[in-house]
Design a protein around this motif. Structure first.
Motif, PDB file in Angstrom:
ATOM      1  N   LYS A   1       0.832  -1.207   0.000  1.00  0.00           N
ATOM      2  CA  LYS A   1       0.000   0.000   0.000  1.00  0.00           C
ATOM      3  C   LYS A   1       0.866   1.257   0.000  1.00  0.00           C
ATOM      4  O   LYS A   1       0.585   2.235  -0.705  1.00  0.00           O
ATOM      5  CB  LYS A   1      -0.910   0.002   1.236  1.00  0.00           C
TER       6      LYS A   1
ATOM      7  N   GLY B   1       0.997   4.007  -3.058  1.00  0.00           N
ATOM      8  CA  GLY B   1       0.747   5.426  -2.797  1.00  0.00           C
ATOM      9  C   GLY B   1       1.911   6.290  -3.265  1.00  0.00           C
ATOM     10  O   GLY B   1       1.719   7.364  -3.864  1.00  0.00           O
TER      11      GLY B   1
ATOM     12  N   SER C   1      -1.628   5.739   2.782  1.00  0.00           N
ATOM     13  CA  SER C   1      -0.485   4.937   2.320  1.00  0.00           C
ATOM     14  C   SER C   1       0.718   5.018   3.250  1.00  0.00           C
ATOM     15  O   SER C   1       1.830   4.662   2.856  1.00  0.00           O
ATOM     16  CB  SER C   1      -0.066   5.394   0.907  1.00  0.00           C
TER      17      SER C   1
END
Length: 278
Positions: A24, A28, A60
């Motif tokens: 993640k 991001g 993120s």
């Protein structure tokens, strides 16, 4: 029990992060870089980047410092995009400058990986192709050259390796021969010569120093070698990936080579400047 460096929750024995959190975070990071590049290029609204990147960062595990780093990376990619065709148009310059000013990015920020230097190189070449004398380069510190009156500095390269082609001669096929008496006290030795000369050319590293380009000359300064060459005395330029080779207009002149690290820019700089002066 280890703790995830991103979400702060238990990550397991000997583990510092969850794979899902790391993915993640990376997604991001890449998304903000993409937004920054598009904004610098002009395909995404500049005024929307701040809010959009903040929202992505919040989801993120990205800090404000990392957002700034992503902005710099996006700007670097925009410079690379604009220079793919070898030209930096005025509108492209305006967009890059506007992006840097909007996010208060300094020259030091933008040149950590050399992108700002590449940006200025593009501007210098554009000036030359438009028939203008560039005045964009600012050296850090004092240059060890005695420039002539009305001579303007265009660019300077540090840590340039200077090479020369030198010819070495050796002999082969000689023999001791025999001595023949010609007259009293005079002998002629047949075959006493050293044979036929064989010449080989070697490229020798002569020195490492500063290479400066002005409106009139090419200057080099190193611990062992210093000289300048007038542009109208150079008859040819040879481009290399990381260097430039020149041939001076002199019967005894040997090819000279300067490793600047950017052969494409060096070649275009010298050729365009030489044509402009001529």
């Amino acid at each position: 029990m280890g703790t995830c460096i991103y979400c702060g929750k238990p990550a397991g024995i000997f583990r510092k992060k969850h794979r899902e959190c790391a993915e993640k975070r990376d997604q991001g990071w890449n998304e903000i870089i993409r937004l920054a590049k598009e904004a610098a290029i002009g395909t995404y609204p500049l005024e929307d980047v701040t809010n959009r990147s903040a929202a992505i960062a919040a989801n993120s595990f990205l800090s404000s410092n990392e957002i700034r780093e992503a902005m710099v990376t996006g700007w670097e990619k925009a410079v690379e995009h604009f220079l793919e065709d070898g030209n930096l148009e005025p509108q492209e310059e305006i967009r890059l400058v506007a992006f840097a000013e909007h996010f208060e990015l300094t020259q030091e920020d933008l040149d950590k990986n050399g992108a700002y230097t590449q940006f200025v190189k593009g501007l210098v070449l554009r000036d030359l192709m438009e028939g203008k004398i560039p005045e964009r380069f600012r050296p850090i510190g004092h240059l060890p050259f005695n420039f002539q009156r009305k001579e303007k500095l265009i660019w300077a390269f540090n840590d340039v390796k200077y090479y020369e082609d030198r010819t070495r001669r050796r002999y082969t096929g000689g023999s001791r021969g025999v001595s023949i008496r010609i007259a009293k006290g005079v002998y002629y030795r047949v075959g006493s010569f050293r044979g036929h000369p064989i010449e080989t050319t070697e490229r020798i590293h002569v020195d490492t120093g500063i290479l400066a380009v002005t409106t009139k000359h090419l200057y080099f300064y190193g611990p062992r070698k210093s000289f300048r060459i007038r542009f109208d005395k150079i008859v040819s330029f040879t481009p290399y990936s990381d260097a430039i080779g020149i041939q001076r207009d002199a019967a005894t002149a040997k090819p000279q080579f300067f490793v600047t690290g950017d052969g494409w820019f060096t070649y275009n700089l010298l050729v365009n400047l030489s044509n402009l002066e001529n």
